[in-house]
Scaffold this active site. Structure first.
Site, short mmCIF file in Angstrom:
data_model
loop_
_atom_site.label_atom_id
_atom_site.label_comp_id
_atom_site.label_asym_id
_atom_site.label_seq_id
_atom_site.Cartn_x
_atom_site.Cartn_y
_atom_site.Cartn_z
CB CYS A 120 26.74 44.06 35.59
SG CYS A 120 26.82 42.38 35.85
CD GLN A 127 39.13 51.17 43.82
OE1 GLN A 127 38.79 50.20 43.86
NE2 GLN A 127 39.58 52.08 44.93
CB SER A 175 31.68 36.26 29.13
OG SER A 175 32.48 36.77 28.09
CB ILE A 212 36.63 33.89 30.18
CG1 ILE A 212 35.32 34.39 29.53
CG2 ILE A 212 36.57 33.33 31.50
CD1 ILE A 212 34.37 33.02 29.56
N GLY A 213 37.68 37.02 28.30
CA GLY A 213 38.42 37.28 27.05
C GLY A 213 37.19 37.66 25.97
N GLY A 214 36.00 37.73 26.46
CA GLY A 214 34.95 37.85 25.41
C GLY A 214 34.96 39.09 24.59
C1 LIG Z 1 31.38 41.77 33.92
S1 LIG Z 1 32.99 40.96 34.41
C2 LIG Z 1 33.52 41.03 32.45
C3 LIG Z 1 33.76 39.97 31.91
C4 LIG Z 1 34.56 39.84 30.49
N1 LIG Z 1 34.12 41.01 29.48
C5 LIG Z 1 34.52 38.39 29.76
O1 LIG Z 1 34.30 38.49 28.54
O2 LIG Z 1 34.59 37.62 30.54
C6 LIG Z 1 33.87 41.84 35.08
C7 LIG Z 1 35.11 41.27 35.39
O3 LIG Z 1 35.94 42.50 36.29
C8 LIG Z 1 36.62 41.84 37.11
N2 LIG Z 1 36.78 42.88 38.46
C9 LIG Z 1 35.99 43.47 39.04
N3 LIG Z 1 36.47 44.49 39.81
C10 LIG Z 1 37.84 44.53 39.29
C11 LIG Z 1 38.92 45.43 39.73
N4 LIG Z 1 38.74 46.00 40.64
N5 LIG Z 1 40.02 45.38 39.02
C12 LIG Z 1 40.46 44.00 38.20
N6 LIG Z 1 39.34 43.51 37.60
C13 LIG Z 1 37.97 43.69 38.35
C14 LIG Z 1 35.73 40.59 37.49
O4 LIG Z 1 36.78 39.54 38.47
C15 LIG Z 1 35.26 40.13 36.53
O5 LIG Z 1 35.88 39.14 35.67
#
Ligand SMILES: C[S@@+](CC[C@H](N)C(=O)[O-])C[C@H]1O[C@@H](n2cnc3c(N)ncnc32)[C@H](O)[C@@H]1O
Length: 383
Positions: free
Chosen positions: A87, A66, A365, A22-24
């Site tokens: 995580c 990927q 986030s 969500i853009g944190g």
């Molecule tokens: C720990 S969260 C990061 C959230 C972000 N920093 C925020 O402020 O909301 C990890 C994000 O990676 C996305 N994600 C996981 N595997 C992915 C992939 N292979 N390709 C693209 N996005 C992926 C998930 O949907 C999730 O929203």
């Protein structure tokens, strides 16, 4: 003088935001004051992208990270990559499958592309849970960074160290590619558990042990009370409790942006008595004058144990042997969780994102209060 003004010819730094959610990370970059532009964001989750687009007016590239190729990545000509990969492979509650977890693949894959790039980034920022620093993925990451000429500084920091009454310790890796140097070289290759390097003007010799975790409880007196992060204000006192029927009567004067909410809107935030009876002993309960609450995870509101704090809406004398039911426990609202994550006031969810989805997205986030100064530190030019 150290500056974080921008890239070549003071053009904004070109930034790629991976796992943008969500853009944190983007909010933290804005808050950092760095002259930078997010040239693309990457995120696989539709709903997260709806929220991102709603707030930033740009829909992230919706696909699996990927599948990105070196040519794709070179095409952006990015100076910096900001990454907050999933995580779950490293969480203590998870199975800790680490590199064997499919969710770790995309991160490993993108690191493996680094030596193949014609235009590798000169800065890298990685956020993850505590536990990542002892994982195989972490070892592979450091190996790849070393091979591609990066120097690193690592941090474990919590919002509590920034005056926010919120315990969310997280791991951060800040990497700069030679010949860029870190701001303060003496911290290179260290795991730092104090925010001190971020605020020091000179690269001085540390007189405190920044490599071991301080007792974070000592920081609590300097945190603001939770009350300052609430949108639903508690009743002024708890004297109505005795006269209320616990099953049906909720405090009537909870306010939302100055307006009294209708019962249905309020009800959804109150913890059902059945849950209190079953899980009461496992609940983390805080009061509006508390100076700490627990980390909100993506399972907040779905599960009670270990997913985040509950708020007592009735402030009784804590020395009294109060039954949990009398405390009228409620969940923090999504806006309140966003406040504890230091999201800006203008951040909003689009209407169609339901309550559970909001909590899940926020739980994934990050703390802007922690990440913004780290980004500023990373982008600061020491010359
Ligand atoms: C720990 S969260 C990061 C959230 C972000 N920093 C925020 O402020 O909301 C990890 C994000 O990676 C996305 N994600 C996981 N595997 C992915 C992939 N292979 N390709 C693209 N996005 C992926 C998930 O949907 C999730 O929203």
């Amino acid at each position: 003088m150290a500056k974080a003004s921008g890239g070549v010819g003071n053009e904004p730094w070109r930034v790629l935001e991976f796992y943008s959610g969500i853009g944190g990370m983007r909010y933290a970059l804005m808050k950092s004051g760095v002259n930078a532009e997010v040239v693309e964001a990457f995120e696989i989750n539709d709903r997260a992208n709806d929220v991102y687009e709603h707030n930033f007016g740009h829909r992230p590239f919706q696909g699996n990270i990927q599948s990105l190729t070196p040519t794709d990545l070179d095409g952006y000509g990015a100076d910096a990559w900001l990454l907050s990969p999933p995580c779950q492979p490293y969480t203590r509650q998870g199975l800790q499958k680490d590199t064997g977890d499919a969710r770790a693949f995309s991160f490993l894959q993108i690191l493996e592309l680094m030596p193949l790039l014609k235009h590798p980034p000169s800065m890298l920022f990685v956020e993850n849970v505590v536990g990542f620093e002892t994982s195989d993925t972490h070892a592979t990451m450091l190996e790849m960074l070393e091979k591609t000429n990066f120097i690193t500084q690592e941090f474990i920091l919590s919002p509590l160290q920034f005056g926010i009454p919120y315990s969310r310790p997280r791991y951060f890796c800040l990497a700069k590619r030679r010949p860029s140097s870190s701001v303060k070289e003496r911290w290179n290759n260290m795991l730092i558990q104090s925010p001190r390097p971020l605020f020091e003007i000179e690269d001085t010799v540390p007189d405190e042990d920044v490599s071991s975790r301080k007792d974070w409880d000592m920081l609590l007196p300097s945190c603001q009370p939770i009350e300052q992060f609430l949108e639903l204000k508690n009743p002024s006192n708890g004297t109505d409790v005795e006269s209320a029927s616990l099953d049906t009567d909720l405090p009537r004067d909870l306010k939302h942006n100055g307006e009294v909410l209708n019962k249905a809107s309020l009800d959804q935030y109150f913890v059902p008595l059945s849950l209190i009876e079953r899980w009461g002993s496992a609940m983390d309960i805080v009061y509006s004058d508390s100076k700490r609450c627990c980390c909100f995870t993506k399972s907040y509101y779905r599960y009670v144990k270990g997913t985040g704090s509950l708020l007592a809406t009735v402030q009784l004398d804590k020395k009294d042997k109060t039954s949990l039911k009398e405390l009228r426990l409620r969940y923090f609202t999504p806006r309140e969780v966003a406040n504890l994550h230091s999201f800006p006031e203008d951040f909003q969810f689009p209407q169609h994102i339901n309550l559970r989805q909001r909590y899940a997205l926020l739980g994934n986030s990050l703390s802007i209060a922690v990440v913004a100064p780290l980004l500023r530190y990373l982008f600061t030019d020491p010359s």
